[in-house]
Design a protein around this motif. Structure first.
Motif, PDB file in Angstrom:
ATOM      1  N   UNK A 196       0.848  -1.187   0.000  1.00 14.38           N
ATOM      2  CA  UNK A 196       0.000   0.000   0.000  1.00 14.38           C
ATOM      3  C   UNK A 196       0.886   1.241   0.000  1.00 14.38           C
ATOM      4  N   UNK A 197       0.562   2.159  -0.917  1.00 12.75           N
ATOM      5  CA  UNK A 197       1.259   3.434  -0.963  1.00 12.75           C
ATOM      6  C   UNK A 197       0.276   4.578  -0.917  1.00 12.75           C
ATOM      7  N   UNK A 198       0.584   5.595  -0.117  1.00 11.92           N
ATOM      8  CA  UNK A 198      -0.256   6.790  -0.018  1.00 11.92           C
ATOM      9  C   UNK A 198       0.665   8.000  -0.076  1.00 11.92           C
ATOM     10  N   UNK A 199       0.510   8.792  -1.164  1.00 15.82           N
ATOM     11  CA  UNK A 199       1.479   9.858  -1.403  1.00 15.82           C
ATOM     12  C   UNK A 199       0.789  11.164  -1.766  1.00 15.82           C
ATOM     13  N   UNK A 200       1.511  12.238  -1.502  1.00 16.19           N
ATOM     14  CA  UNK A 200       1.126  13.550  -2.014  1.00 16.19           C
ATOM     15  C   UNK A 200       2.105  13.887  -3.118  1.00 16.19           C
ATOM     16  N   UNK A 201       1.606  14.034  -4.356  1.00 15.54           N
ATOM     17  CA  UNK A 201       2.493  14.257  -5.498  1.00 15.54           C
ATOM     18  C   UNK A 201       2.708  15.736  -5.727  1.00 15.54           C
ATOM     19  N   UNK A 202       3.720  16.040  -6.548  1.00 15.35           N
ATOM     20  CA  UNK A 202       4.018  17.422  -6.874  1.00 15.35           C
ATOM     21  C   UNK A 202       3.019  18.046  -7.807  1.00 15.35           C
ATOM     22  N   UNK A 203       2.148  17.223  -8.408  1.00  9.60           N
ATOM     23  CA  UNK A 203       1.189  17.770  -9.365  1.00  9.60           C
ATOM     24  C   UNK A 203      -0.087  18.232  -8.674  1.00  9.60           C
ATOM     25  N   UNK A 204      -0.169  18.056  -7.364  1.00 11.82           N
ATOM     26  CA  UNK A 204      -1.387  18.432  -6.654  1.00 11.82           C
ATOM     27  C   UNK A 204      -1.003  18.935  -5.267  1.00 11.82           C
ATOM     28  N   UNK A 205      -1.662  19.953  -4.831  1.00 13.21           N
ATOM     29  CA  UNK A 205      -1.339  20.543  -3.537  1.00 13.21           C
ATOM     30  C   UNK A 205      -2.210  20.011  -2.404  1.00 13.21           C
ATOM     31  N   UNK A 206      -2.952  18.924  -2.667  1.00 13.89           N
ATOM     32  CA  UNK A 206      -3.819  18.370  -1.628  1.00 13.89           C
ATOM     33  C   UNK A 206      -2.969  17.544  -0.667  1.00 13.89           C
ATOM     34  N   UNK A 207      -2.865  17.961   0.588  1.00 16.50           N
ATOM     35  CA  UNK A 207      -2.008  17.225   1.524  1.00 16.50           C
ATOM     36  C   UNK A 207      -2.767  16.158   2.304  1.00 16.50           C
ATOM     37  N   UNK A 208      -2.062  15.061   2.548  1.00 11.31           N
ATOM     38  CA  UNK A 208      -2.601  14.041   3.443  1.00 11.31           C
ATOM     39  C   UNK A 208      -2.221  14.432   4.869  1.00 11.31           C
ATOM     40  N   UNK A 209      -3.209  14.578   5.718  1.00 15.94           N
ATOM     41  CA  UNK A 209      -2.934  15.030   7.087  1.00 15.94           C
ATOM     42  C   UNK A 209      -3.295  13.996   8.147  1.00 15.94           C
ATOM     43  N   UNK A 210      -4.137  12.990   7.779  1.00 19.60           N
ATOM     44  CA  UNK A 210      -4.586  12.018   8.770  1.00 19.60           C
ATOM     45  C   UNK A 210      -4.566  10.614   8.179  1.00 19.60           C
ATOM     46  N   UNK A 211      -4.384   9.654   9.084  1.00 20.07           N
ATOM     47  CA  UNK A 211      -4.495   8.247   8.707  1.00 20.07           C
ATOM     48  C   UNK A 211      -5.350   7.552   9.759  1.00 20.07           C
ATOM     49  N   UNK A 212      -6.473   7.018   9.320  1.00 20.89           N
ATOM     50  CA  UNK A 212      -7.342   6.264  10.216  1.00 20.89           C
ATOM     51  C   UNK A 212      -6.760   4.858  10.352  1.00 20.89           C
ATOM     52  N   UNK A 213      -6.316   4.552  11.536  1.00 21.31           N
ATOM     53  CA  UNK A 213      -5.634   3.271  11.744  1.00 21.31           C
ATOM     54  C   UNK A 213      -6.563   2.071  11.564  1.00 21.31           C
ATOM     55  N   UNK A 214      -7.873   2.315  11.457  1.00 19.16           N
ATOM     56  CA  UNK A 214      -8.809   1.206  11.226  1.00 19.16           C
ATOM     57  C   UNK A 214      -8.615   0.606   9.837  1.00 19.16           C
ATOM     58  N   UNK A 215      -7.931   1.355   8.977  1.00 17.29           N
ATOM     59  CA  UNK A 215      -7.706   0.867   7.611  1.00 17.29           C
ATOM     60  C   UNK A 215      -6.981  -0.462   7.605  1.00 17.29           C
ATOM     61  N   UNK A 216      -6.131  -0.685   8.589  1.00 14.30           N
ATOM     62  CA  UNK A 216      -5.303  -1.894   8.583  1.00 14.30           C
ATOM     63  C   UNK A 216      -6.114  -3.135   8.942  1.00 14.30           C
ATOM     64  N   UNK A 217      -7.345  -2.923   9.449  1.00 15.15           N
ATOM     65  CA  UNK A 217      -8.218  -4.069   9.691  1.00 15.15           C
ATOM     66  C   UNK A 217      -8.693  -4.661   8.364  1.00 15.15           C
ATOM     67  N   UNK A 218      -8.798  -3.807   7.349  1.00 21.47           N
ATOM     68  CA  UNK A 218      -9.232  -4.271   6.027  1.00 21.47           C
ATOM     69  C   UNK A 218      -8.059  -4.793   5.201  1.00 21.47           C
ATOM     70  N   UNK A 219      -6.854  -4.639   5.723  1.00 22.83           N
ATOM     71  CA  UNK A 219      -5.656  -5.056   4.970  1.00 22.83           C
ATOM     72  C   UNK A 219      -4.816  -5.988   5.844  1.00 22.83           C
ATOM     73  N   UNK A 220      -5.359  -7.120   6.208  1.00 25.76           N
ATOM     74  CA  UNK A 220      -4.637  -8.007   7.134  1.00 25.76           C
ATOM     75  C   UNK A 220      -3.384  -8.639   6.535  1.00 25.76           C
ATOM     76  N   UNK A 221      -3.283  -8.647   5.196  1.00 26.38           N
ATOM     77  CA  UNK A 221      -2.124  -9.276   4.557  1.00 26.38           C
ATOM     78  C   UNK A 221      -1.042  -8.261   4.165  1.00 26.38           C
ATOM     79  N   UNK A 222      -1.186  -7.044   4.631  1.00 22.52           N
ATOM     80  CA  UNK A 222      -0.255  -5.981   4.246  1.00 22.52           C
ATOM     81  C   UNK A 222       1.171  -6.303   4.704  1.00 22.52           C
ATOM     82  N   UNK A 223       2.111  -6.288   3.747  1.00 20.09           N
ATOM     83  CA  UNK A 223       3.523  -6.550   4.037  1.00 20.09           C
ATOM     84  C   UNK A 223       4.398  -5.323   3.810  1.00 20.09           C
ATOM     85  N   UNK A 224       3.925  -4.398   3.001  1.00 21.37           N
ATOM     86  CA  UNK A 224       4.722  -3.200   2.704  1.00 21.37           C
ATOM     87  C   UNK A 224       3.835  -1.967   2.773  1.00 21.37           C
TER      88      UNK A 224
END
Length: 858
Positions: A196-224
């Motif tokens: 899983x990758x979550x990025x803010x690119x140079x082509x957009x000024x929309x910043x990521x400011x929060x991460x809901x840790x509940x997301x990892x419940x839906x991704x139990x096999x996440x390795x990276x």
């Protein structure tokens, strides 16, 4: 930069802006070229100016597997543009101008034909006013493994159904998530997402400011997990909560690059980070670009990251703490790679900054460097990472590391003086090997010859000293090959000393490096072939590009050919040198044109020849033919010029000898006399004769009856002593010596000038010897008595010159008694000398002789 490769399968690459490489006369592509090959499998048109994709652009390209169109200006794609691309596996459309909310820009179902797609990149286009993700992007993509796209604010990724089967999907990257990463994966519980990758690119000024840790419940096999490049996240807060949520997860690779502490540097990484990491079995951790000044872990890192294999801390502020951090990794027994490249100083206070700017090299002491590294470490990256305190490196001790380390990178630091020795110790291994040791661009000006001690049991396969521009002077001064001589004990095979400003290497410089197989000497100032290379009989790769070589001499080409024959092959690069195509370089050009099969010429396109007009190697055959024709005429011209010059010199010498023949004759006769013991007279009182009389035998009667009677006989009151050859010369002595001896023993030489005298060579010889003797002694000795009328045109050039500069005595008619008396009076005054030495006839004397003792008739 465009090229086409392949025969059975075709690959076309045309990236105009690739690494800023813009070729003169080449323009970026505005559209997809027509008539693409049917066997095309890869098409790379990244970084051009393509604006649209039409229906016919990819017709007939059914075998195409990779279509790369990122970084263009694509704003519209025809609905059936990909209809023939049923075998397409990789489609890159990121960084374009597509509007995903506009069906004319990105039509519905445009991706339906590409059912074999494995990787799709659509990020950094424009989402517009979409409120949900477009399902048609995911439909009929049963082979899809990786997808990257822009996030739709507040929307969930589409729920799998009969048309959306993503069972093979394991990598998802979302860009420009606003404002929170969390609910996007609510419908994907049954998918096996490992990356899983979550990025803010140079082509957009929309910043990521929060991460809901509940997301990892839906991704139990996440390795990276990669949440890099989100500068509005905070390692101390948001990321810390993420790490706590990953407690006990399957995550093994964690990317936390360019996050920092909000908009500020972190400084010291807090203990809470390490405590949280302790419960995640990480194998790879990337913390690059976060402004970290130190690690605040109380214990060594092994208690927090026991399974860690890769640790990356580049682009931080560990400038003065690099060695300290390294020592704290020593017990990470599984660690294979440490990357701490490109460290900077923490922002100093103003007083510290002024002190740093005014720091002098003389104030920095020698530094003994001791580093503890993990026992299985294979790669150590410390480029541009070590502080100014290491101005002089002494006693470099590295403890730990695997038996065969692939890389120790110390490039781009400041080590002006490296004294050494380099020691790898406290290891269970009897010997150690370093595949690549990199000291490039370290401002080195001095290397001690004991840097690599012979008893260290250390093998170094490759050593890089390139970019140290001050090393050239050190190399040029090494006439014994001592500086790098100890490398022979390391079994060195590859040496890079490019860009060291080296203009000359002594013939012994590589004397001891008998194991060397690859030598890089490019970007230097070499004008002539370095003869020291001739010691390297094992060479298989030689790079002499970007120097000032004009040609390679015959012994150099013979050496290269021999190395190729003995070692199987040798790769030679002489590109970007000002090679001359002249007659005296013809043998080199012929060798270059017919290189042995074992000599591989690298970068042929860069081999240039200069003779007013620049020519490349493709014209070499024509150059040789031209030289072969012109050099023959040039050789004959040189031979003719040389022979003409020789003839001019010979003629000049002949004229010179002829003009000075009497002076030369005088010299050799005088030399002969002196070898026989004769002495020259030193003053007037030492002369034995008042005069030596030079005459022809036709004048003998006048000489005896008139001159002898008036100057020596009864008709004179003060008799003079005359030297007459018929009377005073001894037989058996060469005439030349008798002539010169008589002249030297006489105060004056009287010439009895007649026509017969002018015709006699011996008379001329006597006249010339007397004249030269006068020059030699510095006073005039000649007295000319003309006995008969002689027309001026019968006199030779020398006599004419004497007549113009001297007064002659002319014998008057015998009837004029007064003139006769005046004649004898004048001659007596000319020859008379008081207090002369008593006569001693050393020449010998023949009396009552009426014949000459020599033949004056020639």
């Amino acid at each position: 930069m465009c090229f086409c490769n392949g025969s059975a399968e075709v690959e076309i690459v045309c990236r105009y802006k690739y690494f800023g490489c813009k070729h003169a006369g080449q323009e970026p592509l505005k559209r997809i070229p027509a008539n693409l090959p049917e066997r095309l499998v890869l098409l790379n048109f990244d970084s051009n100016d393509i604006a649209t994709i039409t229906s016919s652009d990819f017709k007939g390209c059914g075998q195409l597997r990779s279509l790369l169109l990122s970084n263009n200006m694509i704003a519209a794609i025809a609905g059936d543009a990909f209809s023939d691309l049923t075998n397409l596996q990789y489609l890159h459309l990121h960084y374009n101008r597509l509007y995903l909310n506009d069906t004319e820009s990105f039509p519905v179902g445009v991706l339906d034909p590409v059912t074999s797609l494995v990787s799709l990149k659509l990020q950094c286009n424009t989402v517009g006013n979409l409120s949900t993700y477009r399902k048609d992007i995911f439909q009929n993509k049963t082979s899809l493994r990786s997808i990257a796209l822009d996030s739709v604010d507040g929307a969930r990724l589409p729920k799998p159904d009969d048309t959306i089967e993503l069972n093979k999907l394991d990598a998802v990257s979302l860009y420009n998530i606003v404002p929170e990463l969390g609910g996007q994966f609510d419908y994907w519980d049954n998918l096996t997402i490992r990356k899983l990758g979550a990025h803010t690119s140079g082509c957009n000024n929309k910043p990521l400011t929060k991460i809901d840790t509940k997301i990892f419940r839906h991704l139990p096999d996440l390795e990276q997990l990669d949440i890099s490049n989100n500068p509005n996240l905070s390692l101390n807060h948001t990321v810390l909560n993420v790490l706590k949520a990953l407690n006990g997860s399957k995550v093994r690779k964690l990317y936390l690059m360019n996050i920092g502490n909000g908009t500020h540097d972190i400084g010291k990484l807090p203990d809470e980070i390490f405590v949280s990491l302790k419960f995640i079995n990480l194998t790879e951790l990337y913390l690059d670009g976060n402004g970290i000044g130190d690690l605040q872990a109380r214990d060594d890192l092994s208690s927090y990251l026991p399974h860690l294999e890769v640790l990356s801390l580049s682009y931080n502020r560990l400038f003065d703490n690099v060695i300290n951090v390294l020592n704290r990794t020593a017990n990470l027994t599984k660690l294979r790679m440490i990357n701490m490249n490109r460290q900077t100083r923490p922002f100093p206070e103003s007083d510290d900054l002024n002190k740093l700017l005014n720091l002098r090299a003389s104030e920095i002491p020698d530094t003994s460097t001791s580093v503890d590294i993990p026992s299985n470490l294979n790669e150590l990256h410390l480029a541009d990472a070590i502080g100014y305190s290491y101005f002089t490196l002494s006693n470099i001790t590295i403890t730990g590391g695997s038996q065969n380390m692939s890389l120790i990178d110390l490039s781009c630091n400041s080590f002006p003086y490296i004294k050494g020795p380099l020691i790898l110790r406290n290891s269970p291994y009897l010997s150690r090997q370093i595949e690549r040791l990199n000291f490039s661009d370290c401002r080195i000006k001095y290397i001690c010859k004991t840097l690599f001690p012979p008893d260290a049991n250390l093998t170094i396969v490759s050593l890089d000293l390139s970019g140290n521009t001050r090393l050239g002077h050190l190399f040029e001064s090494d006439v014994k090959g001592e500086i790098l001589g100890n490398l022979n004990h390391t079994g060195i095979q590859i040496l890079n000393i490019s860009a060291t400003y080296t203009s000359y290497l002594h013939s012994s410089f590589f004397k001891y490096l008998t194991t060397l197989r690859e030598l890089v000497l490019n970007n230097n100032e070499l004008v002539h072939w370095p003869e020291c290379i001739n010691h390297l009989n094992g060479l298989t790769d030689l790079d002499l590009s970007v120097n000032k070589l004009l040609f390679l001499p015959d012994y150099a080409t013979s050496f290269i050919s021999r190395c190729g024959a003995e070692n199987g092959v040798i790769r030679l690069d002489i590109s970007d040198n000002p090679l001359l195509d002249e007659c005296d370089r013809l043998s080199f050009l012929q060798w270059l044109n017919h290189c042995p099969e074992t000599v591989v010429l690298k970068n042929k396109a860069g081999v240039i020849f200069f003779t007013g007009v620049e020519k490349n190697i493709s014209e070499l055959h024509n150059i040789i033919q031209f030289l072969q024709i012109n050099c023959k005429s040039e050789i004959w011209a040189k031979v003719t010029a040389w022979m003409s010059a020789c003839m001019v010199v010979v003629v000049y010498l002949a004229v010179l000898v002829h003009r000075n023949r009497w002076s030369i004759k005088y010299f050799f006769v005088e030399l002969s006399r002196r070898r026989k013991g004769y002495e020259s007279q030193t003053n007037d009182e030492d002369f034995e004769y008042d005069a030596f009389v030079a005459y022809h035998k036709d004048s003998l009667t006048w000489l005896v009856q008139e001159m002898v009677e008036h100057l020596e006989g009864r008709l004179t009151v003060e008799p003079l002593r005359l030297c007459l050859h018929h009377r005073d010369w001894l037989p058996g002595i060469p005439i030349e010596e008798n002539v010169l001896s008589s002249i030297k023993k006489s105060r004056r030489t009287v010439i009895l000038l007649t026509r017969s005298f002018l015709r006699s060579n011996w008379c001329d010889f006597e006249f010339q010897m007397a004249r030269i003797h006068g020059f030699d002694e510095g006073h005039e000795v000649l007295v000319v008595v003309q006995l008969e009328e002689i027309p001026v045109n019968e006199l030779n050039r020398t006599l004419l010159k004497v007549r113009k500069t001297h007064t002659w005595l002319e014998w008057p008619t015998p009837d004029d008694a007064e003139a006769v008396d005046a004649f004898w009076e004048r001659l007596k005054r000319t020859l008379n000398r008081r207090n002369r030495k008593p006569a001693k006839c050393t020449c010998g004397r023949i009396v009552n002789s009426s014949t000459d003792s020599r033949d004056k008739t020639d």
